[in-house]
Design a protein around this motif. Sequence first.
Motif, PDB file in Angstrom:
ATOM      1  N   LEU A  28       0.877  -1.163   0.000  1.00  8.83           N
ATOM      2  CA  LEU A  28       0.000   0.000   0.000  1.00  8.83           C
ATOM      3  C   LEU A  28       0.916   1.215   0.000  1.00  8.83           C
ATOM      4  O   LEU A  28       1.631   1.450   0.976  1.00  8.83           O
ATOM      5  CB  LEU A  28      -0.900   0.004   1.234  1.00  8.83           C
ATOM      6  CG  LEU A  28      -1.669  -1.296   1.522  1.00  8.83           C
ATOM      7  CD1 LEU A  28      -2.410  -1.203   2.857  1.00  8.83           C
ATOM      8  CD2 LEU A  28      -2.640  -1.614   0.392  1.00  8.83           C
ATOM      9  N   VAL A  29       0.890   1.987  -1.080  1.00 10.73           N
ATOM     10  CA  VAL A  29       1.943   2.989  -1.226  1.00 10.73           C
ATOM     11  C   VAL A  29       1.427   4.242  -1.925  1.00 10.73           C
ATOM     12  O   VAL A  29       0.525   4.190  -2.769  1.00 10.73           O
ATOM     13  CB  VAL A  29       3.142   2.391  -2.002  1.00 10.73           C
ATOM     14  CG1 VAL A  29       2.754   2.026  -3.425  1.00 10.73           C
ATOM     15  CG2 VAL A  29       4.342   3.314  -1.986  1.00 10.73           C
ATOM     16  N   VAL A  30       2.017   5.354  -1.548  1.00 14.28           N
ATOM     17  CA  VAL A  30       1.798   6.642  -2.198  1.00 14.28           C
ATOM     18  C   VAL A  30       3.070   6.970  -2.956  1.00 14.28           C
ATOM     19  O   VAL A  30       4.176   6.844  -2.421  1.00 14.28           O
ATOM     20  CB  VAL A  30       1.493   7.733  -1.152  1.00 14.28           C
ATOM     21  CG1 VAL A  30       1.531   9.109  -1.789  1.00 14.28           C
ATOM     22  CG2 VAL A  30       0.138   7.482  -0.521  1.00 14.28           C
ATOM     23  N   GLY A  31       2.923   7.394  -4.215  1.00 14.24           N
ATOM     24  CA  GLY A  31       4.086   7.651  -5.053  1.00 14.24           C
ATOM     25  C   GLY A  31       4.896   8.855  -4.620  1.00 14.24           C
ATOM     26  O   GLY A  31       4.444   9.707  -3.842  1.00 14.24           O
ATOM     27  N   GLY A  32       6.122   8.938  -5.147  1.00 15.41           N
ATOM     28  CA  GLY A  32       6.980  10.071  -4.851  1.00 15.41           C
ATOM     29  C   GLY A  32       6.423  11.359  -5.448  1.00 15.41           C
ATOM     30  O   GLY A  32       5.678  11.354  -6.426  1.00 15.41           O
ATOM     31  N   ASN A  33       6.772  12.474  -4.823  1.00 18.93           N
ATOM     32  CA  ASN A  33       6.367  13.806  -5.285  1.00 18.93           C
ATOM     33  C   ASN A  33       4.846  13.999  -5.290  1.00 18.93           C
ATOM     34  O   ASN A  33       4.302  14.734  -6.123  1.00 18.93           O
ATOM     35  CB  ASN A  33       6.924  14.092  -6.681  1.00 18.93           C
ATOM     36  CG  ASN A  33       8.443  14.061  -6.705  1.00 18.93           C
ATOM     37  OD1 ASN A  33       9.087  14.590  -5.810  1.00 18.93           O
ATOM     38  ND2 ASN A  33       9.010  13.415  -7.709  1.00 18.93           N
ATOM     39  N   ASP A  34       4.159  13.323  -4.380  1.00 17.98           N
ATOM     40  CA  ASP A  34       2.714  13.454  -4.270  1.00 17.98           C
ATOM     41  C   ASP A  34       2.338  14.027  -2.909  1.00 17.98           C
ATOM     42  O   ASP A  34       3.042  13.811  -1.916  1.00 17.98           O
ATOM     43  CB  ASP A  34       2.019  12.094  -4.426  1.00 17.98           C
ATOM     44  CG  ASP A  34       2.214  11.499  -5.797  1.00 17.98           C
ATOM     45  OD1 ASP A  34       2.119  12.251  -6.781  1.00 17.98           O
ATOM     46  OD2 ASP A  34       2.457  10.285  -5.890  1.00 17.98           O
ATOM     47  N   ILE A  35       1.229  14.747  -2.874  1.00 23.30           N
ATOM     48  CA  ILE A  35       0.594  15.145  -1.621  1.00 23.30           C
ATOM     49  C   ILE A  35      -0.719  14.373  -1.553  1.00 23.30           C
ATOM     50  O   ILE A  35      -1.600  14.555  -2.393  1.00 23.30           O
ATOM     51  CB  ILE A  35       0.327  16.653  -1.573  1.00 23.30           C
ATOM     52  CG1 ILE A  35       1.651  17.428  -1.562  1.00 23.30           C
ATOM     53  CG2 ILE A  35      -0.508  17.009  -0.340  1.00 23.30           C
ATOM     54  CD1 ILE A  35       1.468  18.936  -1.630  1.00 23.30           C
ATOM     55  N   VAL A  36      -0.839  13.495  -0.561  1.00 21.86           N
ATOM     56  CA  VAL A  36      -1.992  12.597  -0.496  1.00 21.86           C
ATOM     57  C   VAL A  36      -2.342  12.287   0.958  1.00 21.86           C
ATOM     58  O   VAL A  36      -1.455  12.184   1.804  1.00 21.86           O
ATOM     59  CB  VAL A  36      -1.713  11.265  -1.228  1.00 21.86           C
ATOM     60  CG1 VAL A  36      -2.942  10.364  -1.179  1.00 21.86           C
ATOM     61  CG2 VAL A  36      -1.303  11.489  -2.659  1.00 21.86           C
ATOM     62  N   THR A  37      -3.631  12.126   1.219  1.00 20.66           N
ATOM     63  CA  THR A  37      -4.098  11.513   2.458  1.00 20.66           C
ATOM     64  C   THR A  37      -5.008  10.364   2.069  1.00 20.66           C
ATOM     65  O   THR A  37      -6.036  10.577   1.422  1.00 20.66           O
ATOM     66  CB  THR A  37      -4.881  12.508   3.338  1.00 20.66           C
ATOM     67  OG1 THR A  37      -4.054  13.641   3.635  1.00 20.66           O
ATOM     68  CG2 THR A  37      -5.312  11.839   4.636  1.00 20.66           C
ATOM     69  N   VAL A  38      -4.636   9.144   2.444  1.00 20.56           N
ATOM     70  CA  VAL A  38      -5.432   7.968   2.095  1.00 20.56           C
ATOM     71  C   VAL A  38      -5.522   7.039   3.292  1.00 20.56           C
ATOM     72  O   VAL A  38      -4.528   6.822   3.993  1.00 20.56           O
ATOM     73  CB  VAL A  38      -4.836   7.224   0.870  1.00 20.56           C
ATOM     74  CG1 VAL A  38      -3.388   6.830   1.099  1.00 20.56           C
ATOM     75  CG2 VAL A  38      -5.679   5.997   0.512  1.00 20.56           C
ATOM     76  N   ASP A  39      -6.725   6.521   3.531  1.00 20.46           N
ATOM     77  CA  ASP A  39      -6.961   5.578   4.620  1.00 20.46           C
ATOM     78  C   ASP A  39      -7.382   4.227   4.045  1.00 20.46           C
ATOM     79  O   ASP A  39      -8.127   4.165   3.055  1.00 20.46           O
ATOM     80  CB  ASP A  39      -8.071   6.080   5.545  1.00 20.46           C
ATOM     81  CG  ASP A  39      -7.679   7.337   6.293  1.00 20.46           C
ATOM     82  OD1 ASP A  39      -6.757   7.270   7.123  1.00 20.46           O
ATOM     83  OD2 ASP A  39      -8.292   8.400   6.030  1.00 20.46           O
ATOM     84  N   PHE A  40      -6.927   3.152   4.698  1.00 12.92           N
ATOM     85  CA  PHE A  40      -7.318   1.792   4.336  1.00 12.92           C
ATOM     86  C   PHE A  40      -7.935   1.122   5.556  1.00 12.92           C
ATOM     87  O   PHE A  40      -7.464   1.285   6.675  1.00 12.92           O
ATOM     88  CB  PHE A  40      -6.106   0.972   3.877  1.00 12.92           C
ATOM     89  CG  PHE A  40      -5.485   1.462   2.600  1.00 12.92           C
ATOM     90  CD1 PHE A  40      -5.993   1.066   1.368  1.00 12.92           C
ATOM     91  CD2 PHE A  40      -4.395   2.319   2.628  1.00 12.92           C
ATOM     92  CE1 PHE A  40      -5.430   1.524   0.184  1.00 12.92           C
ATOM     93  CE2 PHE A  40      -3.827   2.778   1.456  1.00 12.92           C
ATOM     94  CZ  PHE A  40      -4.343   2.383   0.231  1.00 12.92           C
TER      95      PHE A  40
END
Length: 290
Positions: free
Chosen positions: A239-251
């Motif tokens: 479960l990953v957020v890519g580089g150079n991203d601004i993200v808020t994600v919940d699982f």
Amino acid sequence: MKSRHPLVPVARAALVLGSLALLPSLRAQVLTGFEVSNGYTDATSVVGVNDSGIPGSAAWESQGNAASTSSANPLSGDLALRILRTAETAGSSGAKIDLSGAGVDFTSGTVTLGFSMAISNYSAGTGNQVQILFGNNTINPGGSKYWTSLIFSDGVLYLYRDNSGLSNNTGVNLGAYTTYSALGGYIDFSISFDPVAKTYTNVTLTGTETSADLTSSFAGTALPWLSGTAGDPGQWLTLVVGGNDIVTVDFDNLSLSSIPEPSAFALCAGLAGLVAVLSIRRRRTVAETA
């Protein structure tokens, strides 16, 4: 003395043993809501947690900057797994775990991956902001071997498939995230596949705005396993957020289960029928000789 048909105890024993053999496959081998009861602590990194809902000895590992639990937006219970990036910096953020020891059967039947995901915000234009990868221990949805991979990219959801035996995978557009739920709202995903035929068997999305059963579109579609290369995918869930991203994600509500082939259920049904027939014959024999 009342006689018993000699095959009755044999058939009953076979029925019991067959049913016991099927029991582990009739439940989710992996089932977690990232709760305290599973071994987590609020607002704490998940790295090193050996979840009680995940059989085996594997613990969560860091994928770049680690993910943590959060009580801010759980779907159920008190906690969810959250990946939070507030600045565009190099490198990925997330968590991964090796599920090869969880007891899920990849040799027959059907395997189902289920999870709930809520994306609250993201940096538009950076692409591939959120990635759910199940397969090899890599972050390369287009060019590595996976059982399945789901990508959120600039507001759109993509489920990946094999590109006709070539050395890359292709994302299939499932529609905008906000078609299913508003940002911050959860979407429930259920993705089933045949691990032997390497094809999807069922795909459903359920959100607060709408739901979609995409089985007819994906049934028989090749998994993103790079059929032009040898070997099966691994069993790493990333479960990953890519580089150079601004993200808020919940699982939340993560599950992985296997269901036996229909022939296994047919065998148990046949044994049950045999026991019933032999028992009826026995009762008739006893009644006639009484």
